[in-house]
Design a protein around this motif. Sequence first.
Motif, short mmCIF file in Angstrom:
data_model
loop_
_atom_site.label_atom_id
_atom_site.label_comp_id
_atom_site.label_asym_id
_atom_site.label_seq_id
_atom_site.Cartn_x
_atom_site.Cartn_y
_atom_site.Cartn_z
N ARG A 1 0.89 -1.01 0.02
CA ARG A 1 -0.17 0.04 0.23
C ARG A 1 0.86 1.20 0.04
O ARG A 1 0.47 2.27 -0.71
N SER A 2 1.96 1.33 0.76
CA SER A 2 2.65 2.55 0.90
C SER A 2 3.27 2.87 -0.52
O SER A 2 3.73 4.10 -0.86
N ALA A 3 3.56 1.95 -1.36
CA ALA A 3 4.14 2.17 -2.83
C ALA A 3 3.20 2.93 -3.36
O ALA A 3 3.44 3.54 -4.57
N THR B 1 1.01 5.50 -2.52
CA THR B 1 0.79 6.80 -1.85
C THR B 1 0.64 7.74 -2.69
O THR B 1 1.64 7.88 -3.58
#
Length: 154
Positions: A27-29, A31
Amino acid sequence: MKRARATTEILAIASGGGHWDELMLLRSAFTGRSVVYATTNPQLSMRDNIVDLAVLPDCNRDQVRKSLRCMWASLQLVLQLRPKVVVTTGALPGLFCLIAGRVIGAQTVWVDSIANSDAPSLSGRVARPFTSLWLTQWEHLAGGRRVLYRGALL
């Protein structure tokens, strides 16, 4: 789920269970991007605080009718969203979206599950010709430019 075609940058899809958990680690990729998540378990949106979720019929290769229904729903979803990138950690619903994404010209990323330590998954092997990027989570399974290892999610 009705939305404008030009707004979805990434369609991130995974079946429920471990495939979904691995996708959530990515998920952080995503953002700062316009992301629609898709899965087979609607309860996961509340658990993981996902606002934009599409739900596809669950299926596996032994369930022909369910698989055909999921394939059709996956195609409709991809045609509706027109994502620039399709990312999946598997399994069959992810494969269907990945193939549909490739057909419309999207970049496609397959991340094979950490559970496949001896050989790539069947869905992953089928996905390979349709991928822009194919990743394994096991260094010994990497080979050439088609199957890459860039680390493990778990």
